[in-house]
Structures are given as structure tokens and as C-alpha cells.
Scaffold this motif. Structure first.
Motif, mmCIF file in Angstrom:
data_model
loop_
_atom_site.group_PDB
_atom_site.id
_atom_site.type_symbol
_atom_site.label_atom_id
_atom_site.label_comp_id
_atom_site.label_asym_id
_atom_site.label_seq_id
_atom_site.Cartn_x
_atom_site.Cartn_y
_atom_site.Cartn_z
ATOM 1 N N ASN A 117 1.335 11.345 5.596
ATOM 2 C CA ASN A 117 0.619 11.387 4.201
ATOM 3 C C ASN A 117 -0.743 10.667 4.495
ATOM 4 O O ASN A 117 -1.667 10.528 3.615
ATOM 5 C CB ASN A 117 1.310 10.540 3.279
ATOM 6 C CG ASN A 117 2.268 11.244 2.485
ATOM 7 O OD1 ASN A 117 1.932 11.971 1.732
ATOM 8 N ND2 ASN A 117 3.793 11.062 2.906
ATOM 9 N N TRP A 171 0.716 -1.201 -0.018
ATOM 10 C CA TRP A 171 0.065 -0.014 0.049
ATOM 11 C C TRP A 171 0.949 1.239 0.002
ATOM 12 O O TRP A 171 0.503 2.268 -0.614
ATOM 13 C CB TRP A 171 -0.931 -0.218 1.265
ATOM 14 C CG TRP A 171 -2.274 0.960 1.073
ATOM 15 C CD1 TRP A 171 -2.477 1.921 1.900
ATOM 16 C CD2 TRP A 171 -2.936 0.708 -0.128
ATOM 17 N NE1 TRP A 171 -3.815 2.445 1.414
ATOM 18 C CE2 TRP A 171 -4.051 1.952 0.451
ATOM 19 C CE3 TRP A 171 -3.396 -0.142 -1.010
ATOM 20 C CZ2 TRP A 171 -5.211 1.929 -0.483
ATOM 21 C CZ3 TRP A 171 -4.395 -0.008 -1.792
ATOM 22 C CH2 TRP A 171 -5.268 1.319 -1.440
ATOM 23 N N ARG A 191 12.307 7.092 -5.966
ATOM 24 C CA ARG A 191 11.525 5.703 -5.919
ATOM 25 C C ARG A 191 12.485 4.675 -5.205
ATOM 26 O O ARG A 191 12.276 3.940 -4.323
ATOM 27 C CB ARG A 191 11.020 5.276 -7.316
ATOM 28 C CG ARG A 191 10.353 3.926 -7.004
ATOM 29 C CD ARG A 191 9.883 3.261 -8.440
ATOM 30 N NE ARG A 191 8.559 4.383 -8.734
ATOM 31 C CZ ARG A 191 7.778 3.867 -9.891
ATOM 32 N NH1 ARG A 191 8.267 2.915 -10.579
ATOM 33 N NH2 ARG A 191 6.772 4.485 -9.841
ATOM 34 N N GLY A 228 2.918 5.507 -6.231
ATOM 35 C CA GLY A 228 2.361 5.441 -7.331
ATOM 36 C C GLY A 228 2.593 4.373 -8.372
ATOM 37 O O GLY A 228 2.393 4.324 -9.584
ATOM 38 N N ASP A 288 -6.748 -5.311 -8.424
ATOM 39 C CA ASP A 288 -7.444 -3.897 -8.209
ATOM 40 C C ASP A 288 -8.830 -4.093 -8.256
ATOM 41 O O ASP A 288 -9.559 -3.147 -8.326
ATOM 42 C CB ASP A 288 -6.884 -2.936 -9.443
ATOM 43 C CG ASP A 288 -5.358 -2.425 -9.264
ATOM 44 O OD1 ASP A 288 -5.182 -2.478 -8.200
ATOM 45 O OD2 ASP A 288 -4.810 -1.888 -10.135
ATOM 46 N N THR A 326 2.705 0.748 -10.053
ATOM 47 C CA THR A 326 1.404 -0.159 -10.648
ATOM 48 C C THR A 326 1.858 -1.690 -10.056
ATOM 49 O O THR A 326 2.759 -1.862 -9.489
ATOM 50 C CB THR A 326 1.687 -0.414 -12.097
ATOM 51 O OG1 THR A 326 2.985 -0.954 -12.492
ATOM 52 C CG2 THR A 326 1.520 1.125 -12.684
ATOM 53 N N ARG A 357 2.233 1.846 -3.417
ATOM 54 C CA ARG A 357 1.207 2.403 -4.331
ATOM 55 C C ARG A 357 0.650 3.467 -3.981
ATOM 56 O O ARG A 357 0.374 4.612 -4.985
ATOM 57 C CB ARG A 357 -0.409 1.599 -4.160
ATOM 58 C CG ARG A 357 -1.545 1.603 -4.921
ATOM 59 C CD ARG A 357 -2.558 0.909 -4.461
ATOM 60 N NE ARG A 357 -3.772 0.982 -5.238
ATOM 61 C CZ ARG A 357 -4.493 1.922 -5.149
ATOM 62 N NH1 ARG A 357 -4.468 3.034 -4.254
ATOM 63 N NH2 ARG A 357 -5.494 2.004 -6.218
ATOM 64 N N GLU A 358 0.438 4.144 -2.770
ATOM 65 C CA GLU A 358 -0.119 5.380 -2.587
ATOM 66 C C GLU A 358 1.238 6.540 -2.456
ATOM 67 O O GLU A 358 0.812 7.740 -2.777
ATOM 68 C CB GLU A 358 -0.599 5.158 -0.972
ATOM 69 C CG GLU A 358 -1.815 4.487 -0.834
ATOM 70 C CD GLU A 358 -2.982 5.063 -1.466
ATOM 71 O OE1 GLU A 358 -3.484 6.093 -1.205
ATOM 72 O OE2 GLU A 358 -3.197 4.168 -2.623
#
Length: 469
Positions: free
Chosen positions: A415, A202, A315, A209, A252, A211, A205-206
């Protein structure tokens, strides 16, 4: 003439696959289920093999070599009691009944007590590995009447998974409900392990970003290193799967509500009963309960505010920080589980071997991981650490990873990304390493309103203060 080595009652997925496993390893099997369709399915899958299907419990009992060995694979609870009530008149002293379900350990102890004087030997066995494990080799955690172990050991160890050193992942846990207690703790660790992995996913992803395909590659890479485990491996597979109908990542399209069968809750309750600190296990349970109130969360998302998500940084660096945070959180979850095993052992006097338990968990089970070899080593000698965190290997590991866990938890908080397992693991680590905690004020509060007394650091005894004087 009785000719079969073992019987299995309950021919669902687990029971049927265990039967095939026994047969493949040279044992003749007799199967029974109340459901006629399951009996028919079993007969079809075992056609041409050393297996028969009984039409009744009486027929099943008559098919078995003496002493009879019967593995019960029905849902935990009343179904086990019903099977035992029907079986008992058909059995003789020396026969062995093995409950292989996810049974609460206190129920196993109650059933053993009820069978006292009958001569029937009762065993509660934890079975881990899911459908594939049952067929190819599970981890098995038997406990109960020690007289049964020589009678069932060749059978169980023959079907168990084998660790890299060739050892079968099946050893005697101890008397009473020891086997099912160990399996309960295994599942508590499993809950925490799964939740921390989900939080790592998570965060990627959050905050980044990424995939599902990109994250799949990350988990596959992690699986080649010190995080290597069954759960990391299947996570990589899940994130790579594309839905055939829509062409979208299948993950998803799955509703974000998680179910549970209760073993994680039992582990959390046992920790509370025994006074063991196991917040990451409990928070993993609570993460599932909050996921279940999906409709409430949808409404709350429109009402409650949080911070705007900001850029998380480069990243590759953040992914590496998440990896190390996940490793630290996983170690904390294992530490809580093994602390619970130690407390259960002190309470029930089972003489659990923590090194043996870690050895059994090295293959076949859901939480199998590279870390378990290091855990086995930590508990192998006579100098058993009070907590896994202070074992030299893991103290050094945490020293290298604890700052990453802090940074990841802080970034998640900034966040507004919920990471309850990561947060509780960090609090557990910091609480355990603190020589002094604010419990002095807490105990003063208890004495203030309830005259519960307190201890002093400068003299022995217990004291009470008239605070309002």
C-alpha cells in the motif's frame, strides 16, 4: 556554616524539579544559575523549603557540607567545560561533581582524565524521565569514579523511581563514561520504540481509516497487556486530546516534522564504530531526518507515484496483527540496544551488569515497560545470552509474533505506507536467524576489486583469487 547536602547548577526545568525532589526526600539543596530570572524562579518555588539560592559559584561552594556534592544540569558540550573550569579552583580533594546532562560518554571520559591528580571525583549520570520524572522519581544511571558512589548513593537512590518490587531505579553502572553510555543506548532504544509506535498509529490511520479517538482506545487497551509501557500510555492520551480552539483532534493539527537532540544519532554512530547491528535504532533516526524535509516531501508527493491503497481486511483482525507486529519490532529494538551495551562493555571493560540496567529501566525512565522485567530475568543469571532474541522467553515470543510482523510489513509495502522501523526490525530478525547469508559473494567482490582476500569453508587461512585470469 556549610549546611546543605547537595548543590544543583543549572536551574532549568530538569534542574529545578530535581532540586524539589531532593528537598522532598529530606535533603537540603543549594541552587545556582547564571540566569538571574531562573535564580528568582527557584527562590520562589523553594520558599519555605530546605533550599537556598546562591548568587555565585563561590557562594554555592561555601554553602555545602564536606565533601561537597554538586549536580550539574546544564546543556551538554561547552557549557559543562565552562562550569568545570569555574568550579575547579573552588573544590577540594574528595568533592564530587556529577554531570546529569545528556553528555556524550567520550566527553565524560575526557573530563575524568583532565581531573586526574586533582582528587575531585567525577561522575557522569544518565537521567531519564523528563520533567515529571525529575520531580517524582527518575531512572538514574551513574558511572565514573567509583570512590564517589558511596558518597552519592543515598542521595540519588532516595530520589529515584521505585520499581514494583520497591527497588530504586538507580544503580552504579561502572567506571569512566559507563553511565552516559548506558543513557545513550537507552535513548537509542527510545527512538526506535517511539518510531514503531508511530508506525502502528500510521498503519491504523492509512490502512483502516481509524480516527484518533478510535486509535486512542486501542492504545489504551494495549497498555493493559504485554505492550504496557509509558510510551504506549502517553500515545493513548495524545490521540484522545481535542484542540480547544478548533474542536479537532490535536494530533491532526501538529506539523509532521520531528526534531532531535542527537542521542539517537550518537547511539547509531556508536553501533557503527563497534560493529553492532542496530538498524531499527538508526532507521528511527533517519525517519526523523526525512520528516524534517517537509517542503521537499510536499513536492515529491506530486511527482512520485505509488500504489493505490486497498482494503486491508477486517478491522479487529488487522489491529491485532499490528499489535503483535509492534511487540515483535519492540523486542528487536531492545535486542539491538542490549547488543550495543555488550559491545561497549567489551570495548571499554566497564563490567556492565545487563540485568541491573534492565532493572533500573523498569520505572521512571521513558522506555519503562512490562517487557523490562522479562529482560531483567533474561540477564539475571550467569548464562548471559549472546543476543536477547535467543533468550528462551523472547525466542518463544518472536516465534509467536514474527509472522504478524511479516504480514504487516508486506501490507504496508503493497500500500506504499512507509514503515522503516518495522521493516528494519524484520530484516534484523531474519538476518540474525540465518545460518548462511550472501556475504560470501560480497567478500568475493571485495577480493575481485581490492584483493582483500576471503576465508573458505573447507580449509583454514585467507585466500586471494586472480579473478580476471
Amino acid at each position: 556554616m556549610p549546611s546543605h547536602d547537595i548543590a544543583i547548577i543549572g536551574l532549568g526545568v530538569m534542574g529545578e524539579n530535581l532540586a524539589l525532589n531532593f528537598e522532598r526526600n529530606g535533603h537540603s539543596v543549594c541552587g545556582f544559575d547564571l540566569d538571574e530570572n531562573k535564580r528568582a524562579s527557584f527562590a520562589r518555588r523553594t520558599e519555605g523549603k530546605r533550599a537556598v539560592t546562591a548568587g555565585s559559584l563561590a557562594e554555592l561552594a561555601g554553602q555545602l557540607k564536606l565533601p561537597r556534592r554538586i549536580l550539574v544540569m546544564v546543556p551538554a558540550g561547552n557549557a559543562i567545560d565552562a562550569v568545570l573550569a569555574d568550579l575547579r579552583p573552588l573544590l577540594a580533594p574528595g568533592d564530587v561533581v556529577i554531570d546529569g546532562g545528556n553528555t556524550l560518554f567520550t566527553d565524560t571520559q575526557r573530563r575524568m582524565l583532565a581531573l586526574q591528580g586533582s582528587g575531585i571525583l567525577y561522575v557522569g549520570t544518565g537521567v531519564s524521565g523528563g520533567e515529571e520524572g525529575a520531580l517524582r522519581g527518575p531512572a538514574l544511571m551513574p558511572g565514573g569514579d567509583a570512590q564517589a558512589w558511596p558518597l552519592i548513593r543515598p542521595l540519588l537512590q532516595s530520589i529515584a523511581a521505585k520499581a514494583d518490587d520497591g527497588q530504586p531505579c538507580c544503580e552504579w553502572m561502572g567506571p569512566g563514561g559507563a553511565g552516559h553510555f548506558v543513557k545513550m543506548v537507552h535513548n537509542g532504544i527510545e527512538y526506535a520504540d517511539m518510531q514503531t509506535i508511530c508506525e502502528a498509529y500510521w498503519l491504523m490511520r492509512e490502512l483502516l481509516g481509524m480516527t484518533p479517538a478510535e486509535m486512542s482506545a486501542v492504545f489504551a487497551e494495549w497498555n493493559r497487556g504485554e505492550l504496557g509501557s509509558y510510551l504506549i500510555a502517553i500515545t493513548a492520551d495524545i490521540l484522545a486530546r481535542i484542540d480547544d480552539e478548533s474542536g479537532l483532534p490535536l494530533v491532526d493539527l501538529i506539523l509532521d516534522t520531528a526534531e532531535q537532540k542527537g542521542t539517537g544519532k550518537w547511539a547509531s554512530q556508536a553501533a557503527l564504530d563497534l560493529g553492532v547491528t542496530a538498524p531499527t535504532i538508526a532507521d528511527a533516526v533517519f525517519a526523523r531526518t526525512v520528516s524534517a524535509v517537509k517542503e521537499e516531501r510536499i513536492i515529491a508527493a506530486q511527482v512520485l507515484t505509488g500504489p493505490a491503497v486497498r482494503a486491508a481486511g477486517e478491522r479487529a483482525a488487522v489491529v491485532e496483527q499490528i499489535r503483535r507486529a509492534l511487540l515483535a519490532a519492540k523486542v528487536c529494538a531492545y535486542a539491538q540496544g542490549f547488543a550495543l551495551l555488550q559491545a561497549g562493555d567489551r570495548e571499554h571493560q566497564w563490567s556492565l551488569s545487563l540485568g541491573s540496567i534492565a532493572s533500573v529501566w523498569r520505572a521512571g525512565c521513558i522506555i519503562r515497560a512490562r517487557l523490562l522485567e522479562d529482560i531483567r530475568s533474561a540477564y539475571a543469571g550467569d548464562d548471559v545470552p549472546a543476543n536477547l532474541l535467543v533468550a528462551p522467553h523472547f525466542a518463544a515470543l518472536m516465534a509467536g509474533c514474527q509472522q504478524d510482523l511479516r504480514e504487516v510489513v508486506a501490507e504496508a509495502a503493497r500500500n506504499g505506507v512507509a514503515v522503516p522501523a518495522f521493516m528494519s526490525a524484520l530484516s534484523y530478525y531474519d538476518g540474525y536467524r540465518s545460518a548462511r547469508l550472501p556475504a560470501n559473494l560480497l567478500q568475493a567482490q571485495r577480493d575481485y576489486f581490492g584483493a582483500h582476500k576471503y576465508q573458505r569453508i573447507d580449509r583454514a587461512g585467507k585466500f586471494h583469487t586472480h579473478w580476471m585470469a
